[in-house]
Design a protein around this motif. Structure first.
Motif, PDB file in Angstrom:
ATOM      1  N   ASP A 296      34.887  27.986  46.313  1.00  0.00           N
ATOM      2  CA  ASP A 296      34.864  27.188  47.538  1.00  0.00           C
ATOM      3  C   ASP A 296      35.887  27.653  48.567  1.00  0.00           C
ATOM      4  O   ASP A 296      35.646  27.629  49.764  1.00  0.00           O
ATOM      5  N   ASP A 297      37.076  28.058  48.090  1.00  0.00           N
ATOM      6  CA  ASP A 297      38.137  28.458  49.020  1.00  0.00           C
ATOM      7  C   ASP A 297      38.263  29.970  49.129  1.00  0.00           C
ATOM      8  O   ASP A 297      39.275  30.485  49.589  1.00  0.00           O
ATOM      9  N   THR A 298      37.242  30.679  48.680  1.00  0.00           N
ATOM     10  CA  THR A 298      37.342  32.138  48.664  1.00  0.00           C
ATOM     11  C   THR A 298      36.602  32.707  49.856  1.00  0.00           C
ATOM     12  O   THR A 298      35.606  32.142  50.308  1.00  0.00           O
ATOM     13  N   SER A 299      37.115  33.840  50.348  1.00  0.00           N
ATOM     14  CA  SER A 299      36.460  34.460  51.500  1.00  0.00           C
ATOM     15  C   SER A 299      35.097  34.999  51.077  1.00  0.00           C
ATOM     16  O   SER A 299      34.850  35.257  49.902  1.00  0.00           O
ATOM     17  N   ILE A 300      34.237  35.194  52.033  1.00  0.00           N
ATOM     18  CA  ILE A 300      32.862  35.609  51.773  1.00  0.00           C
ATOM     19  C   ILE A 300      32.823  36.940  51.022  1.00  0.00           C
ATOM     20  O   ILE A 300      31.919  37.215  50.251  1.00  0.00           O
ATOM     21  N   PHE A 301      33.870  37.766  51.207  1.00  0.00           N
ATOM     22  CA  PHE A 301      33.894  39.075  50.549  1.00  0.00           C
ATOM     23  C   PHE A 301      34.144  38.958  49.049  1.00  0.00           C
ATOM     24  O   PHE A 301      33.961  39.902  48.306  1.00  0.00           O
TER      25      PHE A 301
ATOM     26  N   SER B  56      30.019  48.925  19.047  1.00  0.00           N
ATOM     27  CA  SER B  56      30.202  48.797  20.484  1.00  0.00           C
ATOM     28  C   SER B  56      29.894  47.356  20.897  1.00  0.00           C
ATOM     29  O   SER B  56      28.888  46.802  20.482  1.00  0.00           O
ATOM     30  N   THR B  57      30.791  46.772  21.644  1.00  0.00           N
ATOM     31  CA  THR B  57      30.612  45.398  22.087  1.00  0.00           C
ATOM     32  C   THR B  57      30.756  45.344  23.599  1.00  0.00           C
ATOM     33  O   THR B  57      31.717  45.890  24.152  1.00  0.00           O
ATOM     34  N   THR B  58      29.825  44.730  24.266  1.00  0.00           N
ATOM     35  CA  THR B  58      29.909  44.607  25.721  1.00  0.00           C
ATOM     36  C   THR B  58      29.865  43.143  26.103  1.00  0.00           C
ATOM     37  O   THR B  58      28.976  42.407  25.661  1.00  0.00           O
ATOM     38  N   GLN B  59      30.840  42.758  26.867  1.00  0.00           N
ATOM     39  CA  GLN B  59      30.873  41.377  27.315  1.00  0.00           C
ATOM     40  C   GLN B  59      30.660  41.338  28.823  1.00  0.00           C
ATOM     41  O   GLN B  59      31.338  42.065  29.562  1.00  0.00           O
ATOM     42  N   ILE B  60      29.734  40.528  29.237  1.00  0.00           N
ATOM     43  CA  ILE B  60      29.463  40.428  30.672  1.00  0.00           C
ATOM     44  C   ILE B  60      29.644  38.990  31.105  1.00  0.00           C
ATOM     45  O   ILE B  60      29.161  38.054  30.453  1.00  0.00           O
ATOM     46  N   ASN B  61      30.382  38.822  32.160  1.00  0.00           N
ATOM     47  CA  ASN B  61      30.639  37.489  32.667  1.00  0.00           C
ATOM     48  C   ASN B  61      30.375  37.504  34.171  1.00  0.00           C
ATOM     49  O   ASN B  61      31.106  38.141  34.922  1.00  0.00           O
ATOM     50  N   PHE B  62      29.341  36.828  34.544  1.00  0.00           N
ATOM     51  CA  PHE B  62      28.993  36.790  35.959  1.00  0.00           C
ATOM     52  C   PHE B  62      29.016  35.346  36.434  1.00  0.00           C
ATOM     53  O   PHE B  62      28.418  34.470  35.817  1.00  0.00           O
ATOM     54  N   LEU B  63      29.754  35.115  37.507  1.00  0.00           N
ATOM     55  CA  LEU B  63      29.791  33.774  38.093  1.00  0.00           C
ATOM     56  C   LEU B  63      29.087  33.843  39.432  1.00  0.00           C
ATOM     57  O   LEU B  63      29.402  34.691  40.262  1.00  0.00           O
ATOM     58  N   SER B  64      28.148  32.963  39.615  1.00  0.00           N
ATOM     59  CA  SER B  64      27.383  32.961  40.848  1.00  0.00           C
ATOM     60  C   SER B  64      28.299  32.690  42.051  1.00  0.00           C
ATOM     61  O   SER B  64      29.262  31.940  41.948  1.00  0.00           O
ATOM     62  N   PRO B  65      27.997  33.316  43.189  1.00  0.00           N
ATOM     63  CA  PRO B  65      28.817  33.073  44.390  1.00  0.00           C
ATOM     64  C   PRO B  65      28.781  31.612  44.836  1.00  0.00           C
ATOM     65  O   PRO B  65      29.648  31.170  45.586  1.00  0.00           O
ATOM     66  N   LEU B  66      27.781  30.873  44.368  1.00  0.00           N
ATOM     67  CA  LEU B  66      27.667  29.469  44.773  1.00  0.00           C
ATOM     68  C   LEU B  66      28.570  28.570  43.928  1.00  0.00           C
ATOM     69  O   LEU B  66      28.739  27.393  44.216  1.00  0.00           O
ATOM     70  N   ASN B  67      29.153  29.133  42.854  1.00  0.00           N
ATOM     71  CA  ASN B  67      30.001  28.344  41.967  1.00  0.00           C
ATOM     72  C   ASN B  67      31.138  27.686  42.754  1.00  0.00           C
ATOM     73  O   ASN B  67      31.722  28.290  43.666  1.00  0.00           O
ATOM     74  N   THR B  68      31.441  26.456  42.400  1.00  0.00           N
ATOM     75  CA  THR B  68      32.479  25.723  43.134  1.00  0.00           C
ATOM     76  C   THR B  68      33.855  26.384  43.035  1.00  0.00           C
ATOM     77  O   THR B  68      34.723  26.108  43.833  1.00  0.00           O
ATOM     78  N   ALA B  69      34.017  27.280  42.051  1.00  0.00           N
ATOM     79  CA  ALA B  69      35.295  27.971  41.930  1.00  0.00           C
ATOM     80  C   ALA B  69      35.580  28.824  43.163  1.00  0.00           C
ATOM     81  O   ALA B  69      36.722  29.172  43.442  1.00  0.00           O
TER      82      ALA B  69
ATOM     83  N   ASN C 216      40.135  52.215  18.589  1.00  0.00           N
ATOM     84  CA  ASN C 216      39.530  51.173  19.418  1.00  0.00           C
ATOM     85  C   ASN C 216      39.769  51.524  20.864  1.00  0.00           C
ATOM     86  O   ASN C 216      40.847  52.007  21.210  1.00  0.00           O
ATOM     87  N   ASP C 217      38.803  51.297  21.687  1.00  0.00           N
ATOM     88  CA  ASP C 217      39.100  51.410  23.112  1.00  0.00           C
ATOM     89  C   ASP C 217      38.333  50.368  23.879  1.00  0.00           C
ATOM     90  O   ASP C 217      37.249  49.939  23.474  1.00  0.00           O
ATOM     91  N   ASN C 218      38.956  49.952  24.940  1.00  0.00           N
ATOM     92  CA  ASN C 218      38.351  48.908  25.766  1.00  0.00           C
ATOM     93  C   ASN C 218      38.497  49.295  27.220  1.00  0.00           C
ATOM     94  O   ASN C 218      39.525  49.827  27.625  1.00  0.00           O
ATOM     95  N   ILE C 219      37.446  49.088  27.981  1.00  0.00           N
ATOM     96  CA  ILE C 219      37.552  49.277  29.430  1.00  0.00           C
ATOM     97  C   ILE C 219      36.925  48.073  30.117  1.00  0.00           C
ATOM     98  O   ILE C 219      35.888  47.574  29.696  1.00  0.00           O
ATOM     99  N   THR C 220      37.613  47.595  31.121  1.00  0.00           N
ATOM    100  CA  THR C 220      37.182  46.385  31.819  1.00  0.00           C
ATOM    101  C   THR C 220      37.253  46.623  33.320  1.00  0.00           C
ATOM    102  O   THR C 220      38.208  47.228  33.805  1.00  0.00           O
ATOM    103  N   PHE C 221      36.239  46.207  34.032  1.00  0.00           N
ATOM    104  CA  PHE C 221      36.361  46.239  35.488  1.00  0.00           C
ATOM    105  C   PHE C 221      35.729  44.999  36.108  1.00  0.00           C
ATOM    106  O   PHE C 221      34.927  44.313  35.477  1.00  0.00           O
ATOM    107  N   ASP C 222      36.135  44.694  37.309  1.00  0.00           N
ATOM    108  CA  ASP C 222      35.672  43.501  38.002  1.00  0.00           C
ATOM    109  C   ASP C 222      35.032  43.886  39.327  1.00  0.00           C
ATOM    110  O   ASP C 222      35.522  44.775  40.011  1.00  0.00           O
ATOM    111  N   ALA C 223      33.975  43.184  39.657  1.00  0.00           N
ATOM    112  CA  ALA C 223      33.383  43.358  40.972  1.00  0.00           C
ATOM    113  C   ALA C 223      33.276  41.978  41.622  1.00  0.00           C
ATOM    114  O   ALA C 223      33.123  40.971  40.925  1.00  0.00           O
ATOM    115  N   VAL C 224      33.379  41.917  42.937  1.00  0.00           N
ATOM    116  CA  VAL C 224      33.313  40.627  43.628  1.00  0.00           C
ATOM    117  C   VAL C 224      32.426  40.715  44.858  1.00  0.00           C
ATOM    118  O   VAL C 224      32.095  41.803  45.320  1.00  0.00           O
ATOM    119  N   GLY C 225      32.086  39.553  45.374  1.00  0.00           N
ATOM    120  CA  GLY C 225      31.303  39.489  46.597  1.00  0.00           C
ATOM    121  C   GLY C 225      29.820  39.708  46.327  1.00  0.00           C
ATOM    122  O   GLY C 225      29.338  40.827  46.364  1.00  0.00           O
TER     123      GLY C 225
END
Lengths: 1136, 464
Positions: A620-625, A605-618, A671-680
């Motif tokens: 800058d043009d994104t809505s607060i949500f 089992s392999t779990t990859q987590i990628n979290f980008l802080s809301p302060l990241n310059t990426a 093999n199975d993979n599941i991926t989800f994204d959360a924002v805000g």
């Protein structure tokens, strides 16, 4: 008990008094001698682990004893002896009560003399172990044993007789014999005698002789540490190297460890000429990046046919303990567990793997538990990684500013005209920068994200057991710290090996549990730091931008601060845990027949987590949500596979030797993979997805499920006539879900012949030739690293809906007639050994023809089909590989050796039969500015660009060569031609190995001759610097070597041009390179008396330096996203 | 030996079906699966990349010079027909590629219906197939109208596009336009035959209510390529070909059944302020539901957009188009001056969202409407009366007796099909050499064949 004193007498470099105290406390409770020894071991491991460096000096006590006692009690005498000699006594009260009084008068006698005198008339006996004298009650002498004559036979692992095996009675050197050509022998032995049977390359066996036994059958097992005579194919099938006709190379764990202590890939590339690790300029020395490996060139066009669970289509197959495994597992494998590695290169050796074998096979066997008392082995590896930034040639602050000035960064120009009104702003910007430069700001950004990484690995392995049941238990932990801050890996693994043998049955079970956590550096890509301008200060990591100003057309731009994002609490890590169990069973049905089977079950089992802080310059043009993002991707895999095999081996009439195998196997992978994204996320978020505002809008969970199955039947035979004429044959019928729906099964055939010239009668006279063998083989193998559903049409849902519900559309149109990619391999080789093993040559020529290729072809878009898997064209690789070794000094008996070696490999690959069917891929390549093309008669490594005639001294513009030979300033893609090849003319290593008694020295230097490289540093950092790019720091050559005024003979175009430079041959440079791949020093303390006293049976220390130098004719940047590193390592190995 | 054999002999072992995708075999084994395969095509056509926006409200209407897309606007290269511009090229490539992907899906469906017989009863199968043939013609006819020549008498033999009737790797030739036309007509004939028993002819459109059960074969027939949609398409095709007699006959068949597609009522367009039926959904012979509709509205038409982004006509132009007649159902209710975002001009509200999210005509994108049949009849018969019928249903009075048919027809196309992409084809069919300039209140821009004919995309030509 005086253990404390015992230890204190030895001087340790590092004080361990506190530890001693604890140990002492424990030892107080231990009374008996047996326990004592065990504790000493534990104790020692403990000390070694904590202190690492220990120095031992011989004790300062005199060994001469003077005694003068009359009618003294034995105990009193003991006390006196201990005082004088430092030797301890172990005895029990009842024992000393039995003792008679002692009369002794000696002056400066040896300990032995004294003891003999003391015990002369005693009912007691003594023996000395370490510095301890142990007292025992005397046992009456046994009566003379009855001797009998015993007949026996010695057989090899396949049941064939072994001639010349040595048979002797243990402890009695005079009684010995050797087996005759039928493997038979006759020896005198008496009851309780131990008969030792040994033969080179095999594990010696000890047999306790029982009264009345008439016949002994001794079956020897192959010694893994001495693989010279055996080819392990990983399928359970083994071949005698002398009679095998395939090209293989075997290396022992020892040999690999002599080159590097990091992973076996590093060792293999230094040892074997055909095992090539392709330098990954993008990921450098990132400990989490996987190496790119090829054996004998490519067999596939890398294309979009892979699904996410498939591996690189040019990567060899890896077999670990008989079962397929991933490159990741191999890289993470604890090197100390490796017994041997065999590389199978050609058809005769790889055809046993049929549809998966085209890229060669690497077979890794781990250590098997050894017989005997518990043997404890501890290894500690230390590694220091130092970033190597020498490839970078960046400007300093003053140079950069001057470059900006010259290239027009501070001159207003909107594309058509100059406008003086805006010039004022630019002038003031220039002055701000100039002031900083003159203030002495000159930031060296390159070393900001890097560090010296310290890594360590500890592994411990214990094995032992008797003839029937053996066990091995291992544990290892490795912590790797990368050369970029925050990047690293933690690997751990544990294994339990058990084997049980009873009569004809032999079971073994290997359980292996491992896991890792891989962290990527929060500093992101190294490029960001390479690009940062030296005239900015680095002391404000909390600023989002280093500067916000206008460019030379008065448009706003932002210079991001590379430190800013690194300081945020982002997460990018991968965690894995895997468990696998191999169960194997062998039944020796008779002398000729053997049945063998094995089952492997694996779960991971392999779990990859990628979290980008809301302060990241990426954001800058994104809505607060939607500021801040979190992605969780989890992959589970489960697979099981097994095989069953029948082996037959017999020698007919002493001349015809035959070994045949019939084998079936099946494998299932899920093999199975599941991926989800959360924002805000809130700005203080720690990456907990529960703090997210919502899932990513309009997203849905992504899943990928893959199931592949294969089965196969394999028949394989090896025949030798008088060990002179050899033949091999194998046939495999392979079934796989990856084949076309109409072609589930595919046959693979191979055959080889060989001639052992040295065994011929006429060669007997030529003594200086030991081995002269010629072999040739031919066969087909396949490549299965493609998506399993390429052959059938599949449909998929998307998140659209209407009145009538959901709907499906075609995901891919399958090609049911897809022929699988098979390679026909032909190989010719020779092994020559001369001058009593002092000089060896191994050379091979080969051809590998992959026909047809499977390529994802783009049809005209009106067919509605993109990337359709089709059989198009072929790839033909022809090559030579050779290795030569010579030992100027060769005295193995004295352990004095000096060997120098040279390996080399060279090959060419050419496409054919495309007939312009891949024109669309070529157009795509052109549009994406790629340097590769798919054209008949050219190879995958060829570099395609417009030939350049250099820079016109008059104008500073580039002059191109048109197809018709004319010169032009105008770049035309139609003029693109082959301008070079990244394939070296020759590549190989030079090795120098010196071993003198316990000392050894190993040097590996790699050479690469005559390859072309497209120098990205020149292309991107000397030219092609557009207006936005002027903000980035650039290569020094952009300032010094570019054209400045009419008449300049320059290599690079005018400094004021910010226009795009197309890719031309001007950036292709010929490279010759020499690199220090490895240098190592080692010392083995084997045989030292003090080892025994410490309870050690073996102690080795090694020091390594890897990638310690590099000389190249091309100055280019190495390590784009992650820098390369040089490494220095140490390892210590102790056996108890 | 006997031990070894079973491991290999078991061919079933290799019969693995992918779990994250559906195989053809799985899909075509149930009627529900087949329905999903057909519905998938409608869903795909309704996405932004095709009829959801590009071929209707956005790109096609920019090409038809509907909107004030000046030099500062993001889409200025489209307004100037700069087909060599990278993003224009990419968009034209995407239209081509995506439309043909739907053609492949249709062809695969037709082939699979034959390959897996007996899953559907023969009546249902005829309707499935009929719709598929109709869609195949619909898609490729629109491709012909875009990438083919101006279909006048002289250039109808010029090369145009390939026409696909099978799914596979075989590459079809690029055919002369008249041959493509023959194939379109043949497919429509076949569709018409197969749809003879289409329930729309007996029980009508049968639009379900928000909570009604939906029957895949009988409900909401106007959101499917039904019998009348095929007839309507035939009328369109024949007229494009210049065959007025056949065009009139086909249009007449629909006009005779006009009751199936009732005209919009003032109640639904004028009084219902919260949920007006701005697309006149009842009149549609064929429409699609586009889930992207309100996102596209937000990104293209919403008054709070910047000037460089918004698609809106110059106010004066809009007034001229609707002849300043506030009574026109197509003007006042669909063009609203909100003042939002400082907009001093009316913005397009046809595809704005409704208050009641369960409204059945939410997400509806019109593709063929009843009024077009009247226009075709008017043009074919040269009869102003057909125009007046439509005008009356739009809150307008009859035309004066002396009105010039072609002039009035053009005006009607301009008013009727805002945001539906049909005007461009009208201009191209008529091969008009000048059309109104959207950047100023008066004046024209000149047109020619180079502008009317989209170049074949590189993805088509380079692998050939």
């Amino acid at each position: 008990m005086k253990f404390n004193a015992l230890f204190q007498r030895r001087k340790f470099a590092c004080a361990a008094n506190f530890l001693m105290l604890i140990i002492d406390l424990i030892l107080q409770r231990i009374k008996t001698a047996d326990q004592r020894k065990f504790i000493m071991r534990i104790n020692l491991i403990f000390i070694l682990m904590t202190t690492m460096l220990l120095q031992v000096s011989a004790g300062g006590y005199a060994q001469r004893i003077t005694l003068n006692s009359t009618n003294a009690s034995l105990q009193e005498v003991f006390k006196e002896i201990r005082k004088q000699s430092g030797y301890d006594f172990v005895y029990t009260n009842p024992q000393v009560k039995m003792a008679k009084p002692v009369n002794i008068h000696v002056v400066k006698a040896s300990l032995d003399e004294v003891l003999q005198a003391c015990f002369a008339d005693q009912p007691l006996a003594y023996f000395v172990e370490d510095k301890t004298i142990i007292i025992k009650i005397k046992v009456p002498q046994l009566v003379q044993k009855q001797q009998a004559e015993v007949n026996g036979i010695v057989l090899d692992e396949a049941g064939r007789p072994i001639a010349g095996a040595s048979i002797r009675v243990k402890g009695n050197i005079s009684r010995g014999t050797i087996s005759n050509k039928d493997g038979r022998f006759r020896i005198n032995a008496s009851e309780h005698d131990i008969v030792v049977v040994s033969y080179i390359g095999y594990i010696s066996q000890e047999i306790k002789f029982k009264a009345g036994q008439q016949e002994l059958t001794v079956k020897l097992e192959i010694a893994e540490n001495n693989m010279k005579n055996v080819v392990v194919t990983g399928t359970g099938i083994t071949r005698n190297k002398n009679s095998f006709t395939g090209a293989t190379a075997s290396y022992t764990g020892e040999q690999l460890r002599a080159v590097s202590n990091q992973n076996i890939i590093q060792g293999l590339r230094a040892l074997d000429p055909s095992f090539i690790q392709i330098e990954n300029n993008q990921f450098g020395s990132n400990p989490n990046a996987l190496p790119n490996i090829e054996i004998r060139g490519k067999t596939s066009i890398s294309s979009s046919l892979q699904d996410q669970f498939a591996s690189d289509p040019n990567q060899p197959l890896f077999i670990l303990d008989g079962f397929e495994t991933s490159l990741r597992t191999i890289v993470d494998l604890n090197q100390n567990r490796v017994a041997s590695v065999t590389i199978l290169k050609d058809a005769a050796s790889t055809a046993m793997y049929g549809s998966k074998a085209s890229n060669g096979v690497v077979v890794i066997e781990t250590l098997k538990p050894r017989q005997g008392q518990m043997n404890l082995n501890y290894t500690s590896d230390f590694n220091i990684e130092m970033p190597d930034l020498k490839g970078y040639n960046m400007m300093n602050a003053a140079e950069k500013l001057e470059f900006e000035r010259l290239s027009g960064r501070y001159t207003y120009f909107d594309g058509t005209s100059n406008a003086p009104i805006y010039q004022l702003d630019l002038d003031s910007l220039y002055n701000v920068h100039l002031a900083e430069v003159q203030r002495g700001v000159n930031t060296y950004w390159l070393n900001v994200p890097v560090q010296t990484g310290f890594s360590q690995r500890h592994s411990i392995y214990a094995d032992g057991g008797d003839d029937a049941l053996r066990y091995g238990v291992g544990l290892s932990y490795k912590k790797t710290t990368g050369a970029m801050k925050g990047s690293g890996r933690n690997d751990w693994a544990g294994n339990v090996d058990l084997s049980y043998r009873k009569g004809k049955f032999n079971f073994s079970n290997k359980l292996y549990i491992s896991g890792y956590k891989a962290d990527e550096s929060p500093y992101g890509s190294f490029t960001n730091f390479v690009n940062a301008n030296p005239y900015y200060r680095k002391d404000s990591p909390n600023e989002r931008y280093l500067e916000v100003s206008g460019d030379n057309a008065n448009k706003w731009y932002y210079v991001p601060n590379p430190l800013y994002n690194a300081g945020l609490n982002s997460i990018n890590d991968t965690k894995n845990i895997a468990i696998q169990n191999n169960l194997q069973m062998i039944i020796d049905v008779s002398r000729e027949f053997k049945v063998q089977g094995a089952i492997q079950v694996q779960k991971g089992s392999t779990t990859q987590i990628n979290f980008l802080s809301p302060l990241n310059t990426a954001f800058d043009d994104t809505s607060i949500f939607e500021k801040g993002s979190y992605r969780n991707s989890r992959t589970n895999n489960f697979n099981y596979n097994g095989y069953l095999m029948l082996t037959y081996g017999k020698v007919f009439a002493g001349t015809h030797s035959l070994t045949a195998n019939l084998r079936t196997e099946m494998r299932n992978d899920d093999n199975d993979n599941i991926t989800f994204d959360a924002v805000g996320f809130p700005s203080s978020s720690n990456g907990n997805p529960g703090f997210a505002y919502s899932y990513k809008p309009n997203s849905k969970p992504l899943t990928a499920l893959g199931k592949t199955r294969t089965n196969a039947i394999l028949a394989s035979a090896n025949y030798a006539y008088k060990s002179r004429y050899l033949a091999d044959f194998s046939y495999r019928y392979d079934g796989s879900t990856a084949f076309g729906a109409n072609k589930k099964y595919s046959p693979y055939l191979s055959g080889g012949v060989g001639w052992n010239i040295h065994n011929e009668q006429f060669m007997k006279a030529i003594h200086w030739i030991n081995v002269l063998k010629l072999y040739a083989n031919m066969g087909t193998t396949g490549n299965q690293n493609f998506a399993s559903v390429s052959s059938i049409s599949t449909y998929g849902y998307d998140s659209y809906i209407n009145l009538f519900g959901q709907g499906v559309t075609l995901n891919s149109l399958g090609n049911p007639d897809l022929k699988w990619q098979n390679s026909v391999q032909t190989s010719l080789g020779t092994d020559i050994v001369m001058f009593d093993n002092r000089f060896t040559i191994n050379a091979n020529v080969y051809q590998k023809k992959t026909d047809p290729l499977v390529v994802a072809v783009d049809l005209p878009s009106s067919t509605g089909i993109k990337s359709f898997p089709m059989n198009v064209g072929l790839l033909n690789t022809r090559g030579v590989e050779a290795s030569i070794k010579y030992s100027p000094i060769y005295r193995p008996a004295e352990r004095v050796l000096w060997t120098i070696g040279l390996t080399g490999t060279s090959y060419t690959s050419k496409y054919d039969g495309f007939n312009n069917k891949l024109a669309s891929l070529n157009t795509k390549a052109q549009n994406s500015n790629s340097l590769t093309r798919y054209k008949d008669g050219y190879g995958p490594q060829d570099i395609w660009a417009v030939p350049s005639m250099g820079i016109d001294p008059g104008t500073g513009m580039e002059v191109f060569l048109k197809k018709d030979g004319q010169y032009t300033f105008i770049y035309d893609p139609n003029d693109i031609a082959r301008v070079g090849s990244t394939q070296p003319k020759v590549e190989g290593v030079f090795t120098n190995m010196v071993s003198y008694k316990g000392f050894n020295f190993n040097l590996v230097i790699r050479y690469i001759l005559g390859r072309d490289v497209f120098n990205d540093a020149l292309y991107n950092k000397v030219e092609n610097i557009n207006v936005q790019g002027l903000v980035n720091n650039q290569d020094k050559r952009a300032l010094y070597d570019r054209w400045k005024q009419p008449g300049d003979i320059a290599q690079f175009k005018s400094i004021s041009l910010t226009t795009t430079t197309p890719k031309s041959s001007r950036f292709v440079q010929n490279e010759n390179m020499l690199s220090g791949e490895s240098v190592s020093f080692g010392y083995n303390f084997q045989g030292r008396k003090w080892l025994n006293r410490l309870g050690l049976s073996d102690l080795r220390v090694n020091g390594y330096m890897n990638d310690f130098f590099r000389v190249s004719t091309v100055q280019q940047e190495r390590g784009i996203d992650y820098p390369f590193a040089r490494s220095v390592s140490f390892s210590l190995n102790a056996s108890f | 030996m006997t031990l070894l054999l079973p491991m290999v002999s078991c061919k079933k072992w290799l019969d693995v079906q992918p779990e994250d995708k559906l195989t053809e075999k799985q899909l075509y084994s149930t009627p529900a699966g087949i329905a999903e395969a057909l519905n998938g095509i409608y869903l795909d056509m309704g996405k932004t990349k095709l009829y959801g926006a590009t071929l209707t409200s956005t790109l096609m209407d920019v090409f038809a010079q509907r909107y004030n897309v000046g030099t500062l606007h993001n889409l200025t290269k489209y307004q100037t027909y700069t087909y060599t511009d990278k993003s224009v090229m990419a968009d034209l490539d995407a239209i081509w590629t995506n439309a043909y992907v739907d053609v492949v899906n249709v062809n695969k469906l037709i082939k699979s219906l034959e390959a897996y017989p007996g899953v559907l009863d023969s009546k249902s199968e005829a309707i499935f197939k009929g719709e598929a043939y109709g869609l195949r013609a619909f898609l490729q006819f629109d491709l012909l109208r875009m990438y083919g020549p101006v279909y006048g008498t002289s250039d109808s033999t010029k090369v145009s596009i390939p026409y696909y009737t099978t799914a596979g790797t075989a590459v079809n030739d690029i055919l002369p336009a008249n041959q493509v036309m023959n194939l379109v007509i043949a497919d429509l004939k076949k569709a018409e035959q197969l749809l003879t028993n289409d329930p729309v002819r007996t029980t009508g459109v049968n639009t379900p209510g928000p909570n009604d059960n939906v029957n895949f074969l009988t409900s909401g027939r106007n959101y499917r390529m039904n019998y009348f949609a095929v007839k309507g398409l035939q009328a369109r095709v024949y007229l494009y070909r210049g065959d007025k007699i056949s065009a009139a006959a086909a249009a007449k068949t629909v006009i005779d059944n006009a009751a199936t597609f009732p005209w919009i009522t003032p109640g639904k367009i004028l009084s219902d302020k919260a949920n007006p039926d701005r697309v006149f959904s009842t009149e549609l012979l064929f429409g699609l539901q586009s889930l992207d509709m309100y996102e596209n509205y937000r990104d293209n038409f919403s008054p709070d957009l910047q000037d460089k982004q918004i698609l809106a006509p110059l106010d004066a132009r809009l007034k001229t188009t609707y002849e300043n007649n506030e009574n026109d159902y197509r003007y006042n209710p669909e063009w609203i001056l909100t003042g939002i975002g400082g907009k001093s001009y009316r913005t397009f509200f046809k595809y704005a969202d409704l208050v009641d999210k369960t409204t059945i005509y939410r997400y509806v994108m019109p593709l063929i409407r009843l009024s077009e049949m009247y226009y075709i009849a008017a043009e074919a018969y040269g009869d102003l009366g057909y125009l007046n019928t439509v005008r009356n249903k739009r809150g307008l009075l009859n035309l004066p007796a002396g009105a010039v048919l072609n002039t009035e027809l053009q005006k009607e196309y301009q008013k009727e099909f805002f945001g539906e992409g049909q005007l461009w084809y009208y201009y191209k069919r008529r091969n008009l050499s000048s059309i109104p300039n959207p950047l100023s209140s008066t004046g024209n821009i000149s047109m020619n064949a180079t502008k009317y004919v989209f170049p074949l995309p590189l993805s088509e030509t380079s692998p050939r």
